[in-house]
Design a protein around this motif. Sequence first.
Motif, PDB file in Angstrom:
ATOM      1  N   GLY A  80      61.614  66.448  51.963  1.00  0.00           N
ATOM      2  CA  GLY A  80      62.788  65.608  52.251  1.00  0.00           C
ATOM      3  C   GLY A  80      63.975  66.014  51.407  1.00  0.00           C
ATOM      4  O   GLY A  80      64.777  65.176  50.997  1.00  0.00           O
TER       5      GLY A  80
ATOM      6  N   GLY B 146      70.262  64.067  49.617  1.00  0.00           N
ATOM      7  CA  GLY B 146      69.900  62.915  48.782  1.00  0.00           C
ATOM      8  C   GLY B 146      69.162  63.282  47.494  1.00  0.00           C
ATOM      9  O   GLY B 146      69.453  64.291  46.842  1.00  0.00           O
ATOM     10  N   ILE B 147      68.210  62.433  47.140  1.00  0.00           N
ATOM     11  CA  ILE B 147      67.458  62.596  45.897  1.00  0.00           C
ATOM     12  C   ILE B 147      66.710  63.926  45.899  1.00  0.00           C
ATOM     13  O   ILE B 147      66.643  64.630  44.882  1.00  0.00           O
ATOM     14  N   GLY B 148      66.150  64.287  47.044  1.00  0.00           N
ATOM     15  CA  GLY B 148      65.393  65.537  47.140  1.00  0.00           C
ATOM     16  C   GLY B 148      66.268  66.744  46.859  1.00  0.00           C
ATOM     17  O   GLY B 148      65.872  67.641  46.099  1.00  0.00           O
TER      18      GLY B 148
ATOM     19  N   ASP C 160      61.866  69.951  54.998  1.00  0.00           N
ATOM     20  CA  ASP C 160      62.474  68.786  55.651  1.00  0.00           C
ATOM     21  C   ASP C 160      62.195  68.854  57.140  1.00  0.00           C
ATOM     22  O   ASP C 160      61.802  69.905  57.644  1.00  0.00           O
TER      23      ASP C 160
ATOM     24  N   ASP D 290      57.039  68.347  59.329  1.00  0.00           N
ATOM     25  CA  ASP D 290      56.880  66.889  59.317  1.00  0.00           C
ATOM     26  C   ASP D 290      55.723  66.576  58.372  1.00  0.00           C
ATOM     27  O   ASP D 290      54.577  66.930  58.652  1.00  0.00           O
TER      28      ASP D 290
ATOM     29  N   ASN E  48      58.821  63.570  48.147  1.00  0.00           N
ATOM     30  CA  ASN E  48      60.039  62.761  48.161  1.00  0.00           C
ATOM     31  C   ASN E  48      60.444  62.285  49.558  1.00  0.00           C
ATOM     32  O   ASN E  48      61.180  61.301  49.677  1.00  0.00           O
ATOM     33  N   ALA E  49      59.959  62.952  50.607  1.00  0.00           N
ATOM     34  CA  ALA E  49      60.407  62.608  51.970  1.00  0.00           C
ATOM     35  C   ALA E  49      60.200  61.124  52.224  1.00  0.00           C
ATOM     36  O   ALA E  49      59.171  60.559  51.838  1.00  0.00           O
TER      37      ALA E  49
ATOM     38  N   ILE F  57      61.494  57.425  54.735  1.00  0.00           N
ATOM     39  CA  ILE F  57      62.275  56.716  55.754  1.00  0.00           C
ATOM     40  C   ILE F  57      62.138  55.207  55.494  1.00  0.00           C
ATOM     41  O   ILE F  57      61.223  54.788  54.792  1.00  0.00           O
TER      42      ILE F  57
ATOM     43  N   ILE G  60      57.404  60.151  44.732  1.00  0.00           N
ATOM     44  CA  ILE G  60      58.525  59.217  44.617  1.00  0.00           C
ATOM     45  C   ILE G  60      58.113  57.853  45.169  1.00  0.00           C
ATOM     46  O   ILE G  60      57.878  57.693  46.361  1.00  0.00           O
ATOM     47  N   SER G  61      58.022  56.898  44.255  1.00  0.00           N
ATOM     48  CA  SER G  61      57.746  55.509  44.597  1.00  0.00           C
ATOM     49  C   SER G  61      59.094  54.798  44.741  1.00  0.00           C
ATOM     50  O   SER G  61      60.087  55.422  45.161  1.00  0.00           O
TER      51      SER G  61
ATOM     52  N   LYS H 174      55.099  52.141  48.957  1.00  0.00           N
ATOM     53  CA  LYS H 174      55.557  52.607  47.644  1.00  0.00           C
ATOM     54  C   LYS H 174      54.625  52.135  46.516  1.00  0.00           C
ATOM     55  O   LYS H 174      54.487  52.811  45.497  1.00  0.00           O
TER      56      LYS H 174
ATOM     57  N   PRO I 289      62.476  55.012  41.702  1.00  0.00           N
ATOM     58  CA  PRO I 289      63.922  54.804  41.558  1.00  0.00           C
ATOM     59  C   PRO I 289      64.329  53.375  41.898  1.00  0.00           C
ATOM     60  O   PRO I 289      63.723  52.719  42.746  1.00  0.00           O
TER      61      PRO I 289
ATOM     62  N   PHE J 162      68.265  51.464  42.709  1.00  0.00           N
ATOM     63  CA  PHE J 162      69.296  51.772  43.712  1.00  0.00           C
ATOM     64  C   PHE J 162      69.939  53.124  43.393  1.00  0.00           C
ATOM     65  O   PHE J 162      70.553  53.302  42.347  1.00  0.00           O
ATOM     66  N   ILE J 163      69.787  54.068  44.325  1.00  0.00           N
ATOM     67  CA  ILE J 163      70.401  55.387  44.179  1.00  0.00           C
ATOM     68  C   ILE J 163      71.380  55.586  45.335  1.00  0.00           C
ATOM     69  O   ILE J 163      71.031  55.323  46.499  1.00  0.00           O
TER      70      ILE J 163
ATOM     71  N   THR K 158      70.708  54.533  51.218  1.00  0.00           N
ATOM     72  CA  THR K 158      71.270  53.223  50.837  1.00  0.00           C
ATOM     73  C   THR K 158      72.582  52.954  51.595  1.00  0.00           C
ATOM     74  O   THR K 158      72.901  51.800  51.871  1.00  0.00           O
TER      75      THR K 158
END
Length: 256
Positions: free
Chosen positions: A13, A17-19, A37, A64, A91-92, A94, A141-142, A159, A185, A187-188, A193
């Motif tokens: 992902g 973003g974060i990835g 991705d 996927d 990290n992926a 949705i 990534i939780s 998560k 994380p 709020f990023i 977001t």
Amino acid sequence: MGRFDGRVAVITGAARGIGFGTATRYAEEGASVAIVDLDETAATEAAAKLPLTEGAQAVGVGADVSDAASVDAAIERVVTELGGIHVLVNNAGITRDNLLFKMTEEDWDLVMGVHLKGAFLMTKAAQKHFVEQKYGKVVNISSISALGNRGQANYSAAKMGIQGFTRTLGIELGPFGINVNAVAPGFIATEMTDATAARLKMDVEEFRRLNAEANPVKRVGHPEDIAAAVTFLSSDEASYVTGQTLYVDGGISLGT
Ligand code: NAP
């Protein structure tokens, strides 16, 4: 000397973003990087933007994470094209938010599929190589939402599931030189977001301001904040840390 010189890091992902922020940090610190991705074109374009150090390479792989055949092909392609795999960042993600009574079975299955099954399939495919070489780092990534968040029964369950998965793999894989940790994380500021703001019919800047106000450090997080924690946990400096979840959330989980 970078902390990841000669290492290959795979981040799912990571087209944005974060990835992408995390992939950038690995590249800056010497790693060769695979951006996995859904959309191969977006992954390839993101890979082309990474600030690689001399001798390092990057590849964009369309896959996927919730599909076993796609995952196996992705990992094999990374190993062939980049010469190995040392770090995996799951990290992926949705969201399919709704209150329970409106949440569909499809909303539930999709979110579980990407976050939980995705982390399971990617880690299973990577661990074969990690066990063989007696070296590997996994960071899952939780989210702060693991602690409970209205409208996110599916996402929160996934998560928190990630945290149990992380603890269990810490136990199982530690003897093989493999560390497994998670970052949760708060709020990023990312497209994820921004999409939540749109769904709540709120202005993006106002939504960020309110989320900044809600935590003790009074700012929102950025992908770089998560990248710093993820790279630390997957570095050799953290080789005595395993099975842990580190909240990177401006202190909001302290529940002030
Ligand atoms: P983002 O901007 O929406 O990026 C997520 C990426 O994952 C997208 O490029 C997306 O591709 C990709 N993806 C979705 N499903 C996939 C699949 N089945 N296989 C491969 N890739 C897939 O999200 P983000 O904000 O950077 O979030 C990254 C991670 O952090 C997620 O796990 C999220 O749950 C977690 N997180 C985020 C926050 C936050 O505040 N942003 C807070 C806590 C946790 P497409 O664009 O093609 O769908």
